[in-house]
Design a protein around this motif. Structure first.
Motif, PDB file in Angstrom:
ATOM      1  N   ALA A 107     -29.225   3.794 -17.335  1.00 28.55           N
ATOM      2  CA  ALA A 107     -29.435   3.273 -18.686  1.00 28.55           C
ATOM      3  C   ALA A 107     -30.349   2.056 -18.677  1.00 28.55           C
ATOM      4  O   ALA A 107     -31.100   1.844 -19.630  1.00 28.55           O
ATOM      5  CB  ALA A 107     -28.096   2.927 -19.331  1.00 28.55           C
ATOM      6  N   THR A 108     -30.288   1.237 -17.609  1.00 31.59           N
ATOM      7  CA  THR A 108     -31.176   0.071 -17.540  1.00 31.59           C
ATOM      8  C   THR A 108     -32.621   0.502 -17.372  1.00 31.59           C
ATOM      9  O   THR A 108     -33.524  -0.176 -17.844  1.00 31.59           O
ATOM     10  CB  THR A 108     -30.789  -0.866 -16.373  1.00 31.59           C
ATOM     11  N   GLU A 109     -32.837   1.625 -16.724  1.00 30.47           N
ATOM     12  CA  GLU A 109     -34.197   2.113 -16.483  1.00 30.47           C
ATOM     13  C   GLU A 109     -34.753   2.917 -17.656  1.00 30.47           C
ATOM     14  O   GLU A 109     -35.952   3.083 -17.783  1.00 30.47           O
ATOM     15  CB  GLU A 109     -34.213   2.977 -15.223  1.00 30.47           C
ATOM     16  N   SER A 110     -33.864   3.427 -18.506  1.00 29.88           N
ATOM     17  CA  SER A 110     -34.283   4.297 -19.603  1.00 29.88           C
ATOM     18  C   SER A 110     -34.307   3.533 -20.926  1.00 29.88           C
ATOM     19  O   SER A 110     -33.490   2.657 -21.166  1.00 29.88           O
ATOM     20  CB  SER A 110     -33.314   5.481 -19.708  1.00 29.88           C
ATOM     21  N   SER A 111     -35.238   3.900 -21.784  1.00 25.52           N
ATOM     22  CA  SER A 111     -35.294   3.278 -23.108  1.00 25.52           C
ATOM     23  C   SER A 111     -34.677   4.179 -24.177  1.00 25.52           C
ATOM     24  O   SER A 111     -34.506   3.765 -25.311  1.00 25.52           O
ATOM     25  CB  SER A 111     -36.734   2.951 -23.476  1.00 25.52           C
ATOM     26  N   SER A 112     -34.330   5.407 -23.802  1.00 34.13           N
ATOM     27  CA  SER A 112     -33.740   6.331 -24.768  1.00 34.13           C
ATOM     28  C   SER A 112     -32.223   6.342 -24.633  1.00 34.13           C
ATOM     29  O   SER A 112     -31.664   5.788 -23.689  1.00 34.13           O
ATOM     30  CB  SER A 112     -34.297   7.740 -24.550  1.00 34.13           C
ATOM     31  N   GLU A 113     -31.555   6.994 -25.584  1.00 29.47           N
ATOM     32  CA  GLU A 113     -30.101   7.079 -25.549  1.00 29.47           C
ATOM     33  C   GLU A 113     -29.645   7.925 -24.373  1.00 29.47           C
ATOM     34  O   GLU A 113     -30.318   8.870 -23.977  1.00 29.47           O
ATOM     35  CB  GLU A 113     -29.559   7.667 -26.853  1.00 29.47           C
TER      36      GLU A 113
END
Length: 136
Positions: free
Chosen positions: A35-41
Motif C-alpha cells: 500500500a505504501t508503494e501503490s497510489s491506488s486502492e
C-alpha cells in the motif's frame, strides 16, 4: 457491409472495452508495504491488534475510528476509518480493509469483518459515511 453488421461489431467492441476497463480498475490484495508503494486502492487482510487502544469517541467525532492492525505479513499500521465503529469489532477474527496509505496511516474506505460464530462464518461489510447537509 450491412448496417446491422456494423452495429453488431460496434456493440461487441464496446462490450470488450467495458470489460477490460472494469478489470483494470479493480483493486488487488496486498500488504501495508504494498500500500505504501501503490497510489491506488488496495485490499489489506489482517488481524486487529487487541493490545493497542481503539480510538473512537462518538461525543467528539462520530465519524472517526482508528485502530492498529497487523497484516498477514506481520507489519503493523494505524488504520483510520471515516465512519462509526462497527458493532462487535473487537470480536472479529479477521479484517479486510479497502483503502490506501496517506503518510504513515492506512485510510480505509471499507471494512469487512469475519466474525466468529458457533455454526457459520458471518461477514459484515461497513462502508464509509459521507456527511450531507440540508438547508431548510
Amino acid at each position: 457491409m450491412k448496417k446491422s453488421s456494423i452495429a453488431g461489431i460496434v456493440i461487441i467492441a464496446l462490450a470488450i472495452g467495458i470489460i477490460i476497463s472494469t478489470y483494470a480498475d479493480s483493486s488487488t490484495y496486498g500488504s501495508f508495504a504494498d500500500a505504501t508503494e501503490s497510489s491506488s486502492e488496495l485490499h489489506v487482510v489482517g488481524q486487529l491488534n487487541k493490545e493497542k487502544e481503539l480510538f473512537y469517541k462518538p461525543q467528539q467525532d462520530a465519524n472517526y475510528f482508528a485502530f492498529y492492525m497487523k497484516d498477514n505479513e506481520g507489519k503493523e499500521c494505524k488504520v483510520v476509518f471515516n465512519g462509526s465503529k462497527p458493532q462487535d469489532f473487537e470480536r472479529s477474527e479477521q479484517i479486510v480493509l479497502t483503502g490506501k496509505m496517506i503518510g504513515n496511516e492506512f485510510h480505509a474506505s471499507k471494512i469487512l469483518m469475519k466474525c466468529p460464530s458457533k455454526y457459520t462464518t458471518d461477514e459484515v461489510e461497513v462502508t464509509e459515511v459521507t456527511a450531507t447537509s440540508t438547508k431548510i
